[in-house]
Design an enzyme around this catalytic site. Structure first.
Site: not given
Ligand SMILES: Nc1ncnc2c1ncn2[C@@H]1O[C@H](COP(=O)(O)OP(=O)(O)O)[C@@H](O)[C@H]1O
Ligand SMILES: Nc1ncnc2c1ncn2[C@@H]1O[C@H](COP(=O)(O)OP(=O)(O)O)[C@@H](O)[C@H]1O
Ligand SMILES: [Mg+2]
Ligand SMILES: [Mg+2]
Ligand SMILES: [Mg+2]
Ligand SMILES: [Mg+2]
Lengths: 356, 212, 356, 212
Positions: C53-56, C104, C218
């Site tokens: 997922g994006s955002g990390h 992950k 998250h």
């Protein structure tokens, strides 16, 4: 206020202890507070020292190391360090080739560094101060304390640090630093304020649908408050403020080693023009995700292409923050061969590292 | 009271330390409106250091030395704009009265003026710029006038506190031209300057020091 | 919600366009979305691909480059990318030496990457998946989806990327990655939640005087909520959770190139012990000032010294975030000569750079 | 109604797209309580893509192909946990009915079971783990029973929606053992599973599709 801290009084000391534990290549002095290269005794070069209030991370401690700063003096959060601190720090770092203080143009920083320079020159340690005053949000210098020093600081520290490493004299380093300053312009904006630990609450209140345009790096309100708008619009405001800024002239004080006193000189930054080659910093003010900075870079890049401004080098990230403020600033420094050479030179500090 | 004595000076510094501590949040609030929200912390930090030195000061009869030590203490512990400014004030004040053990009104007025001039040289602010100079400079003028009036210290200090209070309040409608507040331009109007306020508080402590 | 974005639907695309403009050394594909080394055509090596997922941030795009990842597949914010994306990305990067997916351990990531591996192996592109499941906040694997993959990911990407660069085979890369995973442990905490652009509000509400212990990346709530406490206490909770964690055993699925199907194998991480040499990551979750991370480092270092745990390498900063979450995670990866050699090897990516 | 026809399937997908769009915030809210607050966005994103394909589906008489295309569309647009799971469901469903142009109840039941088995294989969840399987598996069982009861599609679908609703609500008191919610352990109790809810909504659309 929620922070990862113990007692408010110990914050800076303990964080410096953390730096000491993490970076054996740095020496950390706690009383007075300064951070210095562990190999500083073996240096034979002009000593480049910066300093300022804490909270503008990773400045300045994170930029101490080979190819950049020799030492840094952190003040309390958002408060200039004191002259005795700078004095001891400079004496510890000095190795006979003079001391250059890089000073962000805030009343407090300027006065404290001036006192330190007076003290050092009186002791026979040749010291010069160079100001960074690059924030185009401040329009005139006649009715204000003058433009603030913001993003150009990081770029100047890198470039002048490399020049000192390459054997430049104090005069040459000061001249290069002055050039970088006259070539640098910045503009910032904030979505939120930030929380100074000692204050425990935000410096200013701002609505969910408002933003501040033209903020500095101290959580202070900016030039004006406007309704929150799109990334493209915000980027456009900042980029145009920089590119359309005209000639900027101000009086600055420079230490005259001949008379042993300050002299006032007039100093001018020429405006940017089509064809200029830039080092660009898209800087997060603390809590802005890197991804959003890339969103800003996208639009800024587009505007620069339109205006035939060439971005030759860039750094994107949180390089000079206002603690946990949400917001962004853009800095552009015009380059020439000398500047570019020293920008590309190897650097090894906790926060900036390449070529080694 | 014809001369200002050692005990009055010690009392002044003590009362100033206490007042600034009490007004920490107030000063910080003023600084948060048009500055960076630290003036209260800065003054408290500096004057706490001064407070810790009161015992040392008590044992020293040389008022010039005490004032200079006081100035250096502020310089090395405050930082920011107020550190060098207040530091310079007390340092220059001390330079004007070296080796004196008590102060005549003339001594006091001369030293005060020297202190204010130091602040002006360091900070290059003029009256009307919305800084501590708005309080300090008129007080220096008032003090000079008082010399010809042959008044007691009590009367003189009571006068300057009134003048200081008025000057402090007069900073409210001004546009700041020096210090951080100057970045706000017209947005600085309607707020009282933090440094002018701390100057007023320090002068009020002086008046109280000789009343007790 | 205040963010530097335009339309919510375009966020990832525009930010990738920003990356493309800023980093000519990367090639950005928008449909499907992936980021790949611009020099990938000339490579002759196992291809290391990560995604999630994006955002990390700066994961994963920021870690694409020489000595680290060959390519990265970003999903929507906090949402695994899709198999077709991974499939196209792997095909674009593959040069005959096989593909290693670093995955992950989240249900979504695992299933999507498994589908991609099935598709690639069916096409004759030899593909293997290695899981990262290092989050000790998740106690058992029997009644949960198993430990989450967090900070060890960054360290694994660096080490396995260097090994691939050095000519390791697919099997050898997978073996090394598996070893790094079994040597890695992490634990995180949050002071605040974070705001996903599409959601527009925090994922969870948390009081001014409460914190979440054992969060992932998250913005989900953690293992437990406790009253806010000191940096030292928080650091102590995290550090001890890692150092005192016992043997961890779980079933994982590995692609069997012989049978052309998944096989379940049992896989064990030994506990840490006195004398172990560690690479440590003190990681900010997005909005935590660097200075506070140094405060955390200080206490963690002290505990490690007490327990004779040797910190040989460290990185301190925001390396795997949860957008603008305030909080910190600690990761420790036990080292040996092989791991250390590849950690120290040169790397040149937008977010991690040394030795070149 | 004895067979499920092409138009019913198109209607089903259309209604499902609309319902999931309408329930975007609701599903996201459920996912925010014990997950990562994206299930509504995920489902909307996937079914928007499906909605865009309805015209293409209308022109294709091969129901098996439509279902497979539908599954691939979800797989390539959702991501996360729900993408591969719902994608696999429709893909496997389609595999069971290749080239058919209408479906008997027997066809439907077989295909549904194949779909659910695909989800189980992919996600390895069992009934009681607090996932979409809690809705899908009992529905598959109920469908198998219905074969011997000789009921109409209307009655069967009405039954399974009731069953689905009950199953969905039955996830509330459970401790999650699969998916993100499992990280919360006992803290997952008291919240309805998001995926179970979207499964219920999809089945409700099926019932409505044949009512119109
Ligand atoms: N150039 C100047 N001359 C005189 N006083 C000044 C000047 N600049 C600032 N000040 C005073 O200093 C005060 C601010 O002090 P402080 O908050 O402690 O420092 P900083 O502005 O560095 O945070 C202002 O309120 C003003 O009265
Ligand atoms: N292993 C699994 N088997 C079946 N369903 C699962 C499994 N894991 C999660 N789910 C379902 O997926 C839903 C979450 O989907 P979504 O939020 O879209 O994906 P993510 O968890 O990746 O964010 C859960 O509510 C649950 O019903
Ligand atoms: Mg300050
Ligand atoms: Mg201030
Ligand atoms: Mg998700
Ligand atoms: Mg979810």
């Amino acid at each position: 206020m929620k922070k990862l801290i113990n007692n408010i009084e110990d914050v800076i000391t303990e964080q410096m202890q953390g730096m000491a534990a993490a970076h054996p290549e740095l020496k950390i002095n706690l009383d007075p507070k300064f951070i210095i290269r562990a190999d500083s005794d073996s240096q034979k070069k002009v000593v480049i020292i910066s300093g300022g209030g804490s909270g503008h991370e990773p400045m300045h401690g994170g930029y101490v190391g080979k190819g950049m700063l020799d030492a840094a003096c952190p003040g309390e959060v958002f408060t200039s360090p004191t002259p005795d601190q700078m004095f001891e720090c400079a004496k510890a770092a000095h190795n006979g080739h003079g001391v250059l203080f890089l000073v962000k143009n805030y009343t407090g920083d300027v006065m404290n560094f001036e006192m330190a320079a007076e003290m050092l020159n009186a002791e026979g340690i040749k010291t010069q101060n160079v100001l960074i005053d690059d924030d185009v949000a401040v329009k005139d210098s006649l009715y204000t304390a003058g433009r603030r020093g913001v993003g150009t600081t990081v770029i100047m520290e890198k470039i002048v640090g490399a020049a000192a490493e390459a054997g430049y004299s104090l005069e040459a380093c000061a001249k290069l630093a002055t050039k970088v300053n006259s070539y640098g312009r910045s503009m910032g904006m904030a979505l939120t304020s930030c929380i100074v630990p000692a204050a425990g609450k935000p410096n200013f209140d701002i609505d969910e649908n408002e933003i501040e345009i033209g903020v500095g790096i101290h959580g202070e309100p900016g030039r004006k408050r406007i309704p929150h708008t799109s990334c493209d619009e915000i980027t456009s405001i900042l980029t145009h403020a920089i590119l359309d800024d005209g000639v900027y002239t101000r009086q600055i004080r420079e230490w005259d080693h001949g008379t042993g006193n300050w002299k006032e000189i007039e100093f001018t930054s020429p405006p940017f023009k089509s064809g200029d080659k830039m080092i660009v910093l898209v800087n997060g003010l603390g809590s802005t995700p890197l991804s959003e900075l890339y969103g800003v870079y996208r639009k800024m890049h587009e505007i620069c292409e339109d205006k035939n401004i060439v971005i030759t080098r860039k750094i994107i990230g949180s390089y000079i923050t206002a603690l946990d403020m949400q917001g962004v600033s853009i800095t552009m420094v015009k380059t020439d061969d000398e500047i570019l050479k020293f920008w590309d030179a190897p650097v090894k500090t906790p926060a900036l590292r390449w070529g080694v | 009271m014809k001369t200002l004595q050692h005990k009055h000076i010690i009392k002044w510094f003590e009362l100033a330390s206490l007042t600034l501590r009490e007004n920490k949040d107030y000063l910080t609030k003023l600084d948060s409106e048009i500055g960076d929200a630290d003036h209260g912390f800065n003054m408290e930090r500096g004057f706490n250091k001064v407070h810790n030195k009161l015992e040392e000061f008590s044992l020293n009869t040389d008022l010039g030395a005490i004032f200079k030590n006081m100035g250096m203490t502020l310089i090395s512990s405050i930082g920011g704009a107020s550190g060098p400014l207040y530091g310079t004030f007390f340092l220059q004040f001390g330079m004007a009265i070296v080796t004196k053990t008590e102060l005549s009104l003339q001594d006091f007025v001369t030293a005060f003026e020297k202190g204010v001039n130091g602040v002006k040289l360091r900070g290059r602010a003029s009256v009307g710029d919305k800084t501590m100079i708005d309080v300090l400079a008129p007080v220096a003028d008032r003090l000079k006038e008082s010399l010809s009036e042959n008044n007691t210290f009590e009367k003189v200090f009571s006068d300057i506190v009134k003048s200081a209070e008025k000057s402090m309040k007069s900073t409210v409608p001004l546009i700041a031209k020096k210090g951080r507040a100057s970045y706000l331009g017209a947005r600085s109007v309607g707020h009282q300057d933090a440094g002018a306020t701390s100057s007023y508080l320090i002068l009020k402590s002086l008046k109280e020091a000789i009343e007790e």
